[in-house]
Enzyme design. Structure first.
Site, PDB file in Angstrom:
ATOM      1  N   LEU A 538      10.249  -8.475  30.705  1.00 26.16           N
ATOM      2  CA  LEU A 538       9.879  -9.123  31.958  1.00 26.16           C
ATOM      3  C   LEU A 538       9.749 -10.629  31.811  1.00 26.16           C
ATOM      4  O   LEU A 538       9.926 -11.378  32.758  1.00 26.16           O
ATOM      5  CB  LEU A 538       8.539  -8.556  32.469  1.00 26.16           C
ATOM      6  CG  LEU A 538       8.545  -7.070  32.858  1.00 26.16           C
ATOM      7  CD1 LEU A 538       7.134  -6.613  33.185  1.00 26.16           C
ATOM      8  CD2 LEU A 538       9.459  -6.830  34.046  1.00 26.16           C
ATOM      9  N   GLY A 539       9.414 -11.063  30.623  1.00 20.88           N
ATOM     10  CA  GLY A 539       9.223 -12.498  30.395  1.00 20.88           C
ATOM     11  C   GLY A 539       8.704 -12.736  29.002  1.00 20.88           C
ATOM     12  O   GLY A 539       8.463 -11.814  28.225  1.00 20.88           O
ATOM     13  N   GLY A 541       6.189 -15.700  26.659  1.00 21.37           N
ATOM     14  CA  GLY A 541       5.321 -16.862  26.666  1.00 21.37           C
ATOM     15  C   GLY A 541       4.108 -16.598  25.833  1.00 21.37           C
ATOM     16  O   GLY A 541       3.847 -15.475  25.394  1.00 21.37           O
ATOM     17  N   GLY A 542       3.327 -17.649  25.590  1.00 22.28           N
ATOM     18  CA  GLY A 542       2.132 -17.458  24.777  1.00 22.28           C
ATOM     19  C   GLY A 542       2.534 -17.063  23.369  1.00 22.28           C
ATOM     20  O   GLY A 542       3.316 -17.719  22.701  1.00 22.28           O
ATOM     21  N   PHE A 543       2.010 -15.921  22.911  1.00 22.65           N
ATOM     22  CA  PHE A 543       2.278 -15.465  21.561  1.00 22.65           C
ATOM     23  C   PHE A 543       3.251 -14.295  21.507  1.00 22.65           C
ATOM     24  O   PHE A 543       3.387 -13.644  20.489  1.00 22.65           O
ATOM     25  CB  PHE A 543       0.960 -15.057  20.882  1.00 22.65           C
ATOM     26  CG  PHE A 543       0.026 -16.209  20.688  1.00 22.65           C
ATOM     27  CD1 PHE A 543       0.295 -17.195  19.756  1.00 22.65           C
ATOM     28  CD2 PHE A 543      -1.129 -16.317  21.444  1.00 22.65           C
ATOM     29  CE1 PHE A 543      -0.562 -18.258  19.578  1.00 22.65           C
ATOM     30  CE2 PHE A 543      -1.994 -17.379  21.266  1.00 22.65           C
ATOM     31  CZ  PHE A 543      -1.713 -18.357  20.339  1.00 22.65           C
ATOM     32  N   GLY A 544       3.903 -13.938  22.621  1.00 13.94           N
ATOM     33  CA  GLY A 544       4.819 -12.824  22.551  1.00 13.94           C
ATOM     34  C   GLY A 544       5.488 -12.546  23.880  1.00 13.94           C
ATOM     35  O   GLY A 544       5.403 -13.317  24.822  1.00 13.94           O
ATOM     36  N   LYS A 560       2.272  -6.239  26.876  1.00 11.31           N
ATOM     37  CA  LYS A 560       2.370  -7.540  26.220  1.00 11.31           C
ATOM     38  C   LYS A 560       2.293  -7.326  24.713  1.00 11.31           C
ATOM     39  O   LYS A 560       1.345  -6.737  24.203  1.00 11.31           O
ATOM     40  CB  LYS A 560       1.223  -8.428  26.702  1.00 11.31           C
ATOM     41  CG  LYS A 560       1.187  -9.817  26.110  1.00 11.31           C
ATOM     42  CD  LYS A 560       0.018 -10.565  26.730  1.00 11.31           C
ATOM     43  CE  LYS A 560      -0.147 -11.957  26.169  1.00 11.31           C
ATOM     44  NZ  LYS A 560      -1.323 -12.637  26.751  1.00 11.31           N
ATOM     45  N   ASP A 656      -6.615 -21.626  31.052  1.00 14.68           N
ATOM     46  CA  ASP A 656      -5.156 -21.787  31.202  1.00 14.68           C
ATOM     47  C   ASP A 656      -4.696 -21.332  32.586  1.00 14.68           C
ATOM     48  O   ASP A 656      -3.760 -20.551  32.725  1.00 14.68           O
ATOM     49  CB  ASP A 656      -4.427 -20.995  30.114  1.00 14.68           C
ATOM     50  CG  ASP A 656      -2.988 -21.483  29.910  1.00 14.68           C
ATOM     51  OD1 ASP A 656      -2.676 -22.603  30.370  1.00 14.68           O
ATOM     52  OD2 ASP A 656      -2.185 -20.752  29.298  1.00 14.68           O
TER      53      ASP A 656
END
Length: 843
Positions: A538-539, A541-544, A560, A656
């Protein structure tokens, strides 16, 4: 997307098809010079194919369709080069004679301008079939399907090659169902469009057709036409935007016209283009091609084709290309390449990858090491710039720029540009260093310094010369025994570390099950099954990455996946502790968690409409949200944050807040997500010291002191609110330069009394409710106060939105924090400086 009127070609040609339908057997070839084919036609790539034409360079074509005669004309069919062990199904330009036959010119050979299978060439015996159901299918000799048009049940009537080189399937109404122009590879033809979502990607080389993914690309964004070199994030080495973009609506595209490569807006008439790049008017067959070195060349003539233009060359010439002198290389004059060197005292920190080919770049002699920063120094280079066009440079002084690079492990160099005073300039910290170039300040009208971070060797090699002597048996035995014992010690230490790592992983995985309040623990096998082996991303970002999945009960989830230990595990635990035991309608629901080796999994409810950024930015959004829908989303986010700040047992600061972390469900209810950076503090704490966290552009000014409260979330909420009201990003280079920064625009509009000009101009509904939107801008201004004590709490924001409270009347409309422009900023020695993260880009 907007379709060209290819119907005019197809309607006539549909009536004069001159190909004979066959079964899946090799058909009898028709005469040369035929542009169309009927359904149920099959072509087999074998020597029995009547139209084999070989060329002096070793290439060969087996044309299927041919358009025109006498001169360079378009054809499509099987094509190979070199040893001809593999083939493309391609559209190519070939020389023809007056009888419409492809000929062997005295020199040169056909040029491929589009291919269906450049990443998966087929072998001898491959089959191309235009099926009875209207699908064009390419199968390899073993029967495996390599490529198809997916046009079954779309009423396809036939296949046509146009005069412009567009291969098209058309229906019974002579309308285009599928066309090669919609799937560009590395070339554009006159009349062809490159739209948002499409890109040119060069081949690896002239003999290796495979797409060179991850290095160069040419694409259209909502800001204009950009050429990128692959890095994280990608860096632009060419940029052109539409003039007057603030008055136009719709998605952008470029079209290769005779004499120009022009930018358009879809909702603007084609007669009103913005000419981006001048192209020499065509006097013969012409095409442009993105080359393996990042150049965009225009070719013209007949085989052999000659280069008539190099379109991306700027006033800085050849050196202004990312790989002109390779990675870490220094380009001077007419592409003279060298490696950076510390001049006083002279120390070589780089060596040429190949001494005979300096254009291949330079490699580090001693790689940078994050845990040995005390041994790092800068190579200072004056009048040196990086190639790229930088949109998010930050205004600081030169020492702050250098210190930010020192404190950022990923930083490769501190690049600083300034006017007459180095106390205030623009700083950029690249994570990957490509070609740098020597520049003349009088030409670029800027002073430029590059500070390249290098690693000193901890144990420099000895320069003493060993003296010749007779071998000493005792010394040899002692050395041998010592070496064996040392090796045994090293092996034992490695075994201990490996076992300890496994023990640590096991203890860490087991300890996760002890986290209080977790709703459910999923096994790794359950998550693999639910996500079909993590197939649908799905996308990221961040750490995974985040994957879509479905549980056994049929409910959809988003999984996630966080990989690694250390900081990743901290993020995982922060998210678990933040939302594992809390529930609110405006917070994304955490269904459970999982762990396998060093991987951590968080299982959320699935939000079908994705994140807010898909819906609010002009050019990026799915469709324009109406005012009532935006108001509901704003209230939902405010309620979610108010709950985190004031109604939980422990106060939770998100840290964030940005559109990417606000998710939208099928009914357009908004929920706050991604608590990987969140901070839990006790109710009796008014503020907390923490390292710099968050995303540039949404960070409150108090991050400079690293003393934060929940008011940092209020500030970030204010930025998001302003973006929703204006329908644009916080930084938008497509605007006039004075309007790039949204906060600058807000400040100017307050001073001039023109807030109504900021209302999302791409939404008629927003314009209709402009007076309400302007009132909401007052709330955004309250949230954006530089002094965090003057900002409202989120519960007060909710009350304003619900109409039971008014916005504070005495607001400070200066939204620029002067501390960002000071030459020095005081920081706690244990805190992470702001700019080290700001300059590094989003996490």
């Amino acid at each position: 997307m907007m379709r060209e009127p290819w119907n005019c070609y197809c309607s006539a040609l549909f009536l004069i098809l001159n190909c004979h339908s066959t079964t899946a057997q090799q058909r009898t070839e028709p005469p040369f010079d035929y542009p169309s084919a009927n359904l149920s036609t099959t072509w087999v790539n074998t020597q029995s194919f009547r139209n084999n034409i070989s060329f002096t360079d070793g290439s060969m074509v087996r044309p299927i369709l041919l358009r025109g005669s006498f001169g360079p004309k378009f054809a499509c069919g099987f094509y190979c080069n070199g040893t001809c062990t593999s083939y493309l199904f391609a559209v190519f330009i070939a020389q023809t004679n007056s009888g419409g036959q492809i000929t062997q010119p005295s020199s040169g050979f056909p040029q491929v301008v589009w291919s269906a299978n450049r990443d998966h060439p087929v072998s001898y015996g491959a089959v191309l079939n235009l099926t009875a159901t209207g699908e064009l299918v390419l199968q390899d000799a073993d029967g495996s399907i390599v490529w198809n048009t997916n046009t079954t049940r779309k009423s396809v009537a036939g296949l046509n090659l146009t005069d412009d080189g567009n291969l098209a399937l058309f229906d019974v109404n002579s309308s285009v169902v599928w066309q090669s122009f919609d799937y560009p590879t590395d070339c554009l033809l006159p009349g062809q469009t490159l739209s948002q979502g499409q890109q040119l990607i060069p081949s690896v080389s002239t003999t290796n057709w495979t797409a060179q993914k991850g290095l160069f690309s040419l694409q259209v964004t909502d800001n204009g036409l950009y050429a990128y070199v692959g890095s994280n994030p990608p860096q632009a080495y060419f940029s052109k935007t539409v003039s007057g973009n603030d008055t136009n609506t719709g998605r952008q595209y470029v079209r290769f016209l005779n004499g120009s490569l022009s930018l358009f807006i879809f909702s603007v008439e084609p007669s009103d283009p913005d000419e981006v790049i001048t192209v020499p008017p065509a006097s013969s067959a012409q095409y442009m091609k993105l080359m393996p070195n990042g150049h965009l060349l225009v070719f013209e003539g007949e085989p052999p084709f000659s280069v008539v233009a190099d379109l991306l060359n700027g006033f800085l010439g050849e050196c202004n290309y990312p790989m002109a002198c390779g990675r870490n290389g220094l380009c001077s004059g007419n592409q003279q390449c060298s490696c950076p060197v510390l001049s006083s005292p002279r120390i070589d920190y780089f060596r040429a990858v190949n001494d005979r080919q300096p254009e291949l770049g330079c490699s580090e002699i001693t790689p940078l090491t994050c845990n040995a920063t005390q041994d790092q120094v800068f190579i200072a280079l004056e009048n040196v710039m990086h190639f790229n066009i930088i949109a998010d440079m930050v205004s600081v002084d030169i020492e702050t720029c250098k210190q930010a690079c020192v404190n950022n492990c990923s930083c490769k160099a501190a690049l600083f540009q300034y006017g007459s005073d180095s106390s205030s300039g623009d700083c950029y910290l690249p994570f990957e260093l490509f070609t740098m170039m020597n520049v003349d300040p009088d030409v670029v009208h800027r002073n430029a310094s590059a500070f390249i971070k290098v690693q000193n060797a901890t144990s420099p090699p000895s320069t003493s010369t060993p003296q010749s002597s007779q071998s000493n048996l005792g010394v040899i035995l002692t050395s041998t025994i010592g070496s064996v014992l040392f090796l045994l010690g090293v092996v034992g230490f490695l075994i201990y570390k490996i076992r300890k790592r496994r023990w640590d992983d096991q203890r860490e995985e087991e300890s996760i099950g002890e986290v209080p309040g977790m709703p459910n623990r999923f096994s790794y096998e359950e998550l693999v099954t639910a996500t079909e082996n993590f197939n649908k991303k799905l996308g990221e970002g961040g750490f995974g990455a985040v994957f879509e999945g479905t549980l056994e009960d049929g409910s959809k989830i988003a999984v996630k996946c966080l990989e690694g230990l250390g900081q990743v595990n901290k993020s995982f635990l922060a998210e678990v502790q933040s939302i594992g035991s809390i529930h609110h309608v405006n917070l994304v629901t955490l269904r459970g968690f999982g762990a396998w080796k060093s991987k951590r999994f968080l299982v959320y409810e699935f939000m079908s409409n994705g994140s807010l950024d898909r819906w609010i930015y002009h050019g990026d959004r799915e469709h324009v949200l109406e005012w009532e829908c935006r108001k509901k989303i704003i209230l939902d986010v405010a309620k979610g944050l108010a709950y985190l700040h004031e109604d939980c047992r422990q106060k939770i600061i998100h840290l964030d807040i940005k559109p990417q972390n606000i998710l939208i469900d099928s009914d357009f209810n908004a929920k706050v997500s991604d608590f990987g950076l969140s901070k839990l503090i006790d109710r009796n704490q008014t503020q907390v010291m923490t390292t710099m966290r968050g995303t540039p552009g949404y960070l409150a000014p108090e991050w400079l002191s690293s003393v934060i409260t929940e008011k940092v979330d209020v500030y970030s909420f204010g930025i998001v609110l302003l973006e929703m009201l204006c329908g644009r990003k916080k930084f938008d280079e497509s605007q006039p330069e004075e309007s790039w920064h949204l906060l600058d625009v807000l400040q100017n509009c307050w001073e001039q009394g023109t807030l109504q000009d900021m209302v999302d101009k791409y939404s008629e509904d927003m314009q209709t409710h402009s007076s309400e939107v302007v009132e909401m801008m007052e709330l955004a201004s309250w949230c954006l106060q530089g002094d965090f004590k003057k900002r409202p709490s989120m519960s007060m924001v909710v009350k304003v939105l619900e109409g039971v409270m008014k916005v504070e009347s005495s607001l400070d409309y200066n939204f620029t924090d002067p501390r960002l422009h000071n030459t020095t900023v005081e920081r706690d020695k244990d805190m992470t400086p702001l700019l080290a993260s700001v300059l590094s880009g989003p996490r």
